[in-house]
Design a protein around this motif. Structure first.
Motif, short mmCIF file in Angstrom:
data_model
loop_
_atom_site.label_atom_id
_atom_site.label_comp_id
_atom_site.label_asym_id
_atom_site.label_seq_id
_atom_site.Cartn_x
_atom_site.Cartn_y
_atom_site.Cartn_z
N MET A 132 -5.12 -12.80 5.93
CA MET A 132 -4.45 -11.55 5.65
C MET A 132 -5.22 -10.81 4.55
N THR A 133 -5.48 -9.55 4.73
CA THR A 133 -6.22 -8.77 3.74
C THR A 133 -5.29 -8.34 2.61
N ASP A 134 -5.90 -7.91 1.49
CA ASP A 134 -5.11 -7.42 0.36
C ASP A 134 -4.21 -6.27 0.78
N ARG A 135 -4.74 -5.38 1.62
CA ARG A 135 -3.97 -4.22 2.07
C ARG A 135 -2.75 -4.67 2.87
N GLU A 136 -2.90 -5.66 3.72
CA GLU A 136 -1.77 -6.16 4.51
C GLU A 136 -0.72 -6.82 3.62
N VAL A 137 -1.19 -7.59 2.64
CA VAL A 137 -0.27 -8.25 1.71
C VAL A 137 0.46 -7.19 0.89
N LEU A 138 -0.27 -6.19 0.43
CA LEU A 138 0.31 -5.13 -0.39
C LEU A 138 1.36 -4.33 0.38
N SER A 139 1.16 -4.18 1.68
CA SER A 139 2.12 -3.41 2.48
C SER A 139 3.51 -4.06 2.50
N GLU A 140 3.57 -5.35 2.23
CA GLU A 140 4.84 -6.08 2.20
C GLU A 140 5.51 -6.01 0.82
N CYS A 141 4.81 -5.51 -0.18
CA CYS A 141 5.33 -5.46 -1.56
C CYS A 141 6.22 -4.23 -1.76
N PRO A 142 7.10 -4.28 -2.78
CA PRO A 142 7.95 -3.12 -3.08
C PRO A 142 7.11 -1.96 -3.62
N PRO A 143 7.64 -0.75 -3.58
CA PRO A 143 6.91 0.43 -4.05
C PRO A 143 6.40 0.32 -5.49
N SER A 144 7.18 -0.29 -6.36
CA SER A 144 6.74 -0.42 -7.75
C SER A 144 5.48 -1.28 -7.87
N ALA A 145 5.39 -2.33 -7.07
CA ALA A 145 4.20 -3.19 -7.08
C ALA A 145 3.00 -2.44 -6.52
N LYS A 146 3.23 -1.62 -5.50
CA LYS A 146 2.14 -0.81 -4.93
C LYS A 146 1.62 0.17 -5.97
N LEU A 147 2.53 0.79 -6.72
CA LEU A 147 2.12 1.74 -7.76
C LEU A 147 1.32 1.04 -8.85
N VAL A 148 1.78 -0.10 -9.31
CA VAL A 148 1.07 -0.86 -10.34
C VAL A 148 -0.32 -1.25 -9.83
N TYR A 149 -0.39 -1.68 -8.58
CA TYR A 149 -1.68 -2.05 -7.98
C TYR A 149 -2.63 -0.86 -7.98
N LYS A 150 -2.14 0.30 -7.56
CA LYS A 150 -2.99 1.50 -7.49
C LYS A 150 -3.46 1.93 -8.87
N VAL A 151 -2.60 1.83 -9.88
CA VAL A 151 -3.00 2.18 -11.24
C VAL A 151 -4.08 1.22 -11.73
N LEU A 152 -3.92 -0.07 -11.46
CA LEU A 152 -4.95 -1.04 -11.83
C LEU A 152 -6.26 -0.76 -11.08
N GLU A 153 -6.14 -0.37 -9.83
CA GLU A 153 -7.31 -0.05 -9.03
C GLU A 153 -8.06 1.15 -9.63
N HIS A 154 -7.31 2.11 -10.10
CA HIS A 154 -7.91 3.34 -10.65
C HIS A 154 -8.39 3.16 -12.09
N ASP A 155 -7.57 2.52 -12.93
CA ASP A 155 -7.85 2.46 -14.37
C ASP A 155 -8.53 1.17 -14.82
N GLY A 156 -8.54 0.15 -14.00
CA GLY A 156 -9.13 -1.12 -14.43
C GLY A 156 -8.12 -1.97 -15.18
N GLU A 157 -8.58 -2.68 -16.19
CA GLU A 157 -7.73 -3.62 -16.93
C GLU A 157 -6.75 -2.88 -17.83
N LEU A 158 -5.48 -3.31 -17.77
CA LEU A 158 -4.43 -2.71 -18.61
C LEU A 158 -3.44 -3.78 -19.03
#
Length: 88
Positions: free
Chosen positions: A1-27
């Motif tokens: 299963m790819t990260d994108r497939e796993v992420l699609s099963e996560c709640p919206p808040s987890a998707k948002l946190v993932y995207k912020v980490l993807e954009h901003d790096g370490e936080l």
């Protein structure tokens, strides 16, 4: 299963946190709460979900050992792929 497939099963808040980490790096958790405008409790839960799915890494924040710093698990691999693509 790819990260994108796993992420699609996560709640919206987890998707948002993932995207912020993807954009901003370490936080830190506090920085994530500020960037996402989510409550600290919601960010904590989102980080827990992402950690359970193996999507993020966490380590001690050297500037303040009481905190942890979070990053995407495959951030180094993605940076290498981007660098290789730019070189082509």
């Amino acid at each position: 299963m790819t990260d994108r497939e796993v992420l699609s099963e996560c709640p919206p808040s987890a998707k948002l946190v993932y995207k912020v980490l993807e954009h901003d790096g370490e936080l830190t958790q506090q920085e994530l709460a500020e960037e996402t405008m989510l409550s600290p409790r919601t960010v904590r839960h989102a980080l827990s979900d992402l950690d359970e799915e193996g999507l993020i890494d966490q380590r001690v924040y050297l500037a303040d050992a009481r905190q942890k710093i979070y990053s995407l698990q495959n951030a180094d691999a993605e940076a290498e792929v981007d660098a290789e693509a730019a070189a082509i």
